[in-house]
Structure formats: C-alpha cells, structure tokens
Design a protein around this motif. Sequence first.
Motif, PDB file in Angstrom:
ATOM      1  N   ARG A 121     -59.409 -84.514 -26.210  1.00 38.04           N
ATOM      2  CA  ARG A 121     -60.304 -85.352 -26.988  1.00 38.04           C
ATOM      3  C   ARG A 121     -60.605 -86.670 -26.287  1.00 38.04           C
ATOM      4  O   ARG A 121     -59.750 -87.249 -25.606  1.00 38.04           O
ATOM      5  CB  ARG A 121     -59.680 -85.708 -28.354  1.00 38.04           C
ATOM      6  CG  ARG A 121     -58.985 -84.612 -29.100  1.00 38.04           C
ATOM      7  CD  ARG A 121     -59.902 -83.550 -29.604  1.00 38.04           C
ATOM      8  NE  ARG A 121     -60.918 -84.049 -30.536  1.00 38.04           N
ATOM      9  CZ  ARG A 121     -61.809 -83.236 -31.125  1.00 38.04           C
ATOM     10  NH1 ARG A 121     -61.819 -81.940 -30.864  1.00 38.04           N
ATOM     11  NH2 ARG A 121     -62.700 -83.732 -31.958  1.00 38.04           N
ATOM     12  N   PHE A 122     -61.816 -87.147 -26.479  1.00 37.18           N
ATOM     13  CA  PHE A 122     -62.180 -88.533 -26.206  1.00 37.18           C
ATOM     14  C   PHE A 122     -61.879 -89.279 -27.503  1.00 37.18           C
ATOM     15  O   PHE A 122     -62.520 -89.034 -28.522  1.00 37.18           O
ATOM     16  CB  PHE A 122     -63.646 -88.634 -25.831  1.00 37.18           C
ATOM     17  CG  PHE A 122     -64.169 -90.032 -25.644  1.00 37.18           C
ATOM     18  CD1 PHE A 122     -63.391 -91.021 -25.065  1.00 37.18           C
ATOM     19  CD2 PHE A 122     -65.462 -90.360 -26.036  1.00 37.18           C
ATOM     20  CE1 PHE A 122     -63.870 -92.312 -24.885  1.00 37.18           C
ATOM     21  CE2 PHE A 122     -65.965 -91.640 -25.854  1.00 37.18           C
ATOM     22  CZ  PHE A 122     -65.163 -92.617 -25.278  1.00 37.18           C
ATOM     23  N   VAL A 123     -60.875 -90.147 -27.490  1.00 34.91           N
ATOM     24  CA  VAL A 123     -60.414 -90.796 -28.719  1.00 34.91           C
ATOM     25  C   VAL A 123     -60.856 -92.247 -28.751  1.00 34.91           C
ATOM     26  O   VAL A 123     -60.600 -93.013 -27.814  1.00 34.91           O
ATOM     27  CB  VAL A 123     -58.877 -90.724 -28.847  1.00 34.91           C
ATOM     28  CG1 VAL A 123     -58.443 -91.239 -30.224  1.00 34.91           C
ATOM     29  CG2 VAL A 123     -58.382 -89.294 -28.642  1.00 34.91           C
TER      30      VAL A 123
ATOM     31  N   LYS B 274     -67.590 -84.280 -21.411  1.00 29.44           N
ATOM     32  CA  LYS B 274     -67.786 -82.966 -22.029  1.00 29.44           C
ATOM     33  C   LYS B 274     -67.239 -81.802 -21.200  1.00 29.44           C
ATOM     34  O   LYS B 274     -66.679 -80.853 -21.773  1.00 29.44           O
ATOM     35  CB  LYS B 274     -69.268 -82.764 -22.332  1.00 29.44           C
ATOM     36  CG  LYS B 274     -69.564 -81.548 -23.213  1.00 29.44           C
ATOM     37  CD  LYS B 274     -71.044 -81.481 -23.565  1.00 29.44           C
ATOM     38  CE  LYS B 274     -71.353 -80.260 -24.397  1.00 29.44           C
ATOM     39  NZ  LYS B 274     -72.795 -80.161 -24.731  1.00 29.44           N
ATOM     40  N   PRO B 275     -67.339 -81.824 -19.863  1.00 34.20           N
ATOM     41  CA  PRO B 275     -66.793 -80.707 -19.084  1.00 34.20           C
ATOM     42  C   PRO B 275     -65.290 -80.487 -19.285  1.00 34.20           C
ATOM     43  O   PRO B 275     -64.797 -79.379 -19.049  1.00 34.20           O
ATOM     44  CB  PRO B 275     -67.092 -81.108 -17.632  1.00 34.20           C
ATOM     45  CG  PRO B 275     -68.280 -82.010 -17.732  1.00 34.20           C
ATOM     46  CD  PRO B 275     -68.086 -82.768 -19.000  1.00 34.20           C
ATOM     47  N   TYR B 276     -64.575 -81.526 -19.719  1.00 31.31           N
ATOM     48  CA  TYR B 276     -63.131 -81.414 -19.908  1.00 31.31           C
ATOM     49  C   TYR B 276     -62.749 -80.916 -21.301  1.00 31.31           C
ATOM     50  O   TYR B 276     -61.601 -80.557 -21.538  1.00 31.31           O
ATOM     51  CB  TYR B 276     -62.456 -82.770 -19.673  1.00 31.31           C
ATOM     52  CG  TYR B 276     -62.690 -83.321 -18.296  1.00 31.31           C
ATOM     53  CD1 TYR B 276     -61.948 -82.876 -17.200  1.00 31.31           C
ATOM     54  CD2 TYR B 276     -63.665 -84.281 -18.065  1.00 31.31           C
ATOM     55  CE1 TYR B 276     -62.164 -83.376 -15.925  1.00 31.31           C
ATOM     56  CE2 TYR B 276     -63.894 -84.798 -16.794  1.00 31.31           C
ATOM     57  CZ  TYR B 276     -63.144 -84.343 -15.734  1.00 31.31           C
ATOM     58  OH  TYR B 276     -63.364 -84.846 -14.469  1.00 31.31           O
ATOM     59  N   PHE B 277     -63.710 -80.919 -22.216  1.00 30.26           N
ATOM     60  CA  PHE B 277     -63.398 -80.573 -23.601  1.00 30.26           C
ATOM     61  C   PHE B 277     -63.097 -79.091 -23.795  1.00 30.26           C
ATOM     62  O   PHE B 277     -62.339 -78.720 -24.688  1.00 30.26           O
ATOM     63  CB  PHE B 277     -64.549 -80.974 -24.533  1.00 30.26           C
ATOM     64  CG  PHE B 277     -64.768 -82.455 -24.645  1.00 30.26           C
ATOM     65  CD1 PHE B 277     -63.749 -83.358 -24.371  1.00 30.26           C
ATOM     66  CD2 PHE B 277     -66.006 -82.960 -25.033  1.00 30.26           C
ATOM     67  CE1 PHE B 277     -63.951 -84.726 -24.477  1.00 30.26           C
ATOM     68  CE2 PHE B 277     -66.219 -84.324 -25.148  1.00 30.26           C
ATOM     69  CZ  PHE B 277     -65.191 -85.205 -24.869  1.00 30.26           C
ATOM     70  N   GLY B 278     -63.721 -78.227 -23.000  1.00 33.37           N
ATOM     71  CA  GLY B 278     -63.555 -76.798 -23.191  1.00 33.37           C
ATOM     72  C   GLY B 278     -64.141 -76.345 -24.516  1.00 33.37           C
ATOM     73  O   GLY B 278     -65.042 -76.971 -25.071  1.00 33.37           O
ATOM     74  N   ARG B 279     -63.600 -75.267 -25.069  1.00 31.70           N
ATOM     75  CA  ARG B 279     -64.123 -74.729 -26.332  1.00 31.70           C
ATOM     76  C   ARG B 279     -63.674 -75.548 -27.539  1.00 31.70           C
ATOM     77  O   ARG B 279     -64.384 -75.636 -28.536  1.00 31.70           O
ATOM     78  CB  ARG B 279     -63.673 -73.279 -26.527  1.00 31.70           C
ATOM     79  CG  ARG B 279     -64.309 -72.268 -25.593  1.00 31.70           C
ATOM     80  CD  ARG B 279     -63.988 -70.845 -26.006  1.00 31.70           C
ATOM     81  NE  ARG B 279     -62.552 -70.630 -26.165  1.00 31.70           N
ATOM     82  CZ  ARG B 279     -61.936 -70.512 -27.337  1.00 31.70           C
ATOM     83  NH1 ARG B 279     -62.607 -70.623 -28.464  1.00 31.70           N
ATOM     84  NH2 ARG B 279     -60.635 -70.300 -27.388  1.00 31.70           N
ATOM     85  N   LYS B 280     -62.466 -76.125 -27.467  1.00 35.44           N
ATOM     86  CA  LYS B 280     -61.890 -76.749 -28.655  1.00 35.44           C
ATOM     87  C   LYS B 280     -62.028 -78.266 -28.716  1.00 35.44           C
ATOM     88  O   LYS B 280     -61.970 -78.851 -29.788  1.00 35.44           O
ATOM     89  CB  LYS B 280     -60.398 -76.396 -28.735  1.00 35.44           C
ATOM     90  CG  LYS B 280     -60.109 -74.927 -28.958  1.00 35.44           C
ATOM     91  CD  LYS B 280     -58.608 -74.703 -29.093  1.00 35.44           C
ATOM     92  CE  LYS B 280     -58.282 -73.242 -29.364  1.00 35.44           C
ATOM     93  NZ  LYS B 280     -56.818 -73.033 -29.490  1.00 35.44           N
TER      94      LYS B 280
ATOM     95  N   GLN C  57     -72.882 -91.493 -24.340  1.00 38.51           N
ATOM     96  CA  GLN C  57     -72.959 -91.157 -22.921  1.00 38.51           C
ATOM     97  C   GLN C  57     -71.563 -90.999 -22.321  1.00 38.51           C
ATOM     98  O   GLN C  57     -71.352 -90.142 -21.456  1.00 38.51           O
ATOM     99  CB  GLN C  57     -73.763 -92.220 -22.162  1.00 38.51           C
ATOM    100  CG  GLN C  57     -75.248 -92.241 -22.503  1.00 38.51           C
ATOM    101  CD  GLN C  57     -75.921 -90.885 -22.311  1.00 38.51           C
ATOM    102  OE1 GLN C  57     -75.719 -90.221 -21.284  1.00 38.51           O
ATOM    103  NE2 GLN C  57     -76.718 -90.484 -23.290  1.00 38.51           N
ATOM    104  N   MET C  58     -70.606 -91.809 -22.764  1.00 40.74           N
ATOM    105  CA  MET C  58     -69.222 -91.641 -22.317  1.00 40.74           C
ATOM    106  C   MET C  58     -68.711 -90.246 -22.699  1.00 40.74           C
ATOM    107  O   MET C  58     -68.060 -89.557 -21.901  1.00 40.74           O
ATOM    108  CB  MET C  58     -68.318 -92.696 -22.942  1.00 40.74           C
ATOM    109  CG  MET C  58     -68.540 -94.099 -22.444  1.00 40.74           C
ATOM    110  SD  MET C  58     -67.333 -95.232 -23.237  1.00 40.74           S
ATOM    111  CE  MET C  58     -67.988 -96.821 -22.736  1.00 40.74           C
TER     112      MET C  58
END
Length: 257
Positions: free
Chosen positions: A33-35, A75-81, A69-70
């Motif tokens: 997650r981006f928290v 987004k490429p690191y988020f994966g499916r979940k 934008q951050m």
Amino acid sequence: MFLLKLKPIKTEDNILRVHSLESFGTHDGPGIRFVMFLQGCKLKCLYCHNPDTINTTGGKEYEVEELVQMAINLKPYFGRKGGVTVSGGEPLLQSKALIPFFKRLKEEGIHTNLDTNGRLLNHFAIDLLDNYADLVMLDIKHMTEEGYQALTGQRNKETTFEFAKHREASGKTMWLRYVLIPEITNRPELLHEMGNYFKDYKTIEKIELQPYHKLGIHKWEALGWDYELKDARENTKEEIQQAVSILKEYFKEVKVN
C-alpha cells in the motif's frame, strides 16, 4: 494566440493536510500500500503511537492531483491486491477533499482503503464511504462507554457502532481493528461481547489485533504530554493466543499484526 496552462487554485476541496507518507506499507490493508497519514484527530487515545498526528493544524498541504500522481507512480508495485490506504489521525475530518482524491484513484484503477475510528458520518463521509471507499478498516476502541471515555477522552462509543451499521447496510467490505491491552481491552468478557455484537455482519472479512506496545512513548514526551499507560504491560504470547481463540468463534479470520 497563446494559451496559458494555469495551475489549479488551492482550495479546501483539493487540498489534503498530510502528516506523513509511506510508500510500501504492508500492514495497512491488502497487498502493498501507499499509505497516507492525514493530520488531525478528535480523539486522544492513551495508546496512540502517533500522537503528533492529533493536532489539526500541523502537517503539510498537498494538492489532490499531486498525491494521485504519487500513487500512479507506485501502481506497478501494488499487484492485484495493493493500492492506497488513507489513515491518520482521523481521515474523515478531511472527507470533503478525500472524495475527489478517491474518485481519481478509482479512475486510475487503484484500490482505495480508509482506516478510521468511525466518529464522523456527515454527508461528505457518507458519499466517500458509499461511492469511493473499496475497503474500510474500522477501529473498535472499547465495548463499554466507561472504557471508551477512559481510552479516548471522548464520549459516546455508539458513534463507531452507528458507523459500522451504515457500512454493513451498504454491503461493502469492512475489516475491524482492535488494540489488545492487558486488563483494559484484552479481557475475555469484552472479546465475547464484541464477537456477539458483530457475529451476524456479512461485510466483515476479518479482525486485526494490535498487541499493545510502548514504542510511541518518546513522541508523547517530545510533545510535553503525560503518557498515562506507562505502567501498562505488554501481552504474553498466551494472552494473545487466548484472544485469537475467543474471536475465532465469531469472525472468519483473526490476524495478529
């Protein structure tokens, strides 16, 4: 003729007051997650490990699109979940600006999660919950009014439970969170009471337990505040396991963070 591309004017509708950002959170919802920890909270929980988020005038201002934008960059690191989690402080204090933020995230196909104490349910919060929050993580502070007031410094624990009822009625996903403090919140009768209250909820996927720790004491001291739980002890492994065993009677999944 030359057309000037003007930067949007800052207003309360497109500005979020942020305490801090975490790029790769793994304990704040599903996946990576981006928290975003927003500034400001109306509670003053005795065990708060980020008391510097309580003051509503602190933090740094960010425009909504800057934060979007951050998130897109991550987004490429988020994966499916994975996706974005907004925590605090109490994020619903800024629910008006969170609406366009979550709306933009959903336009970008990014999962949205709200970590909240459920104290606020105005029309902005309802719009955010019903239309843009894919997941809500709801903090249950205590099952009694006396215990709630002692822990949070505020009255009326029922605001949280009314919030839970609203989320259940919407049919949208919810997780519960609960801090285990020996003799204060980690008592078998309280755990059974919580389980019985929520046992028929269909939207609750899991409950996450947060064993009490004292890692935030230095922050209280830095603020010049008295940390009233300094004499509280941490849970034993046996106490944590007992809590898990009790709650497994009522919830699909019980996780210890």
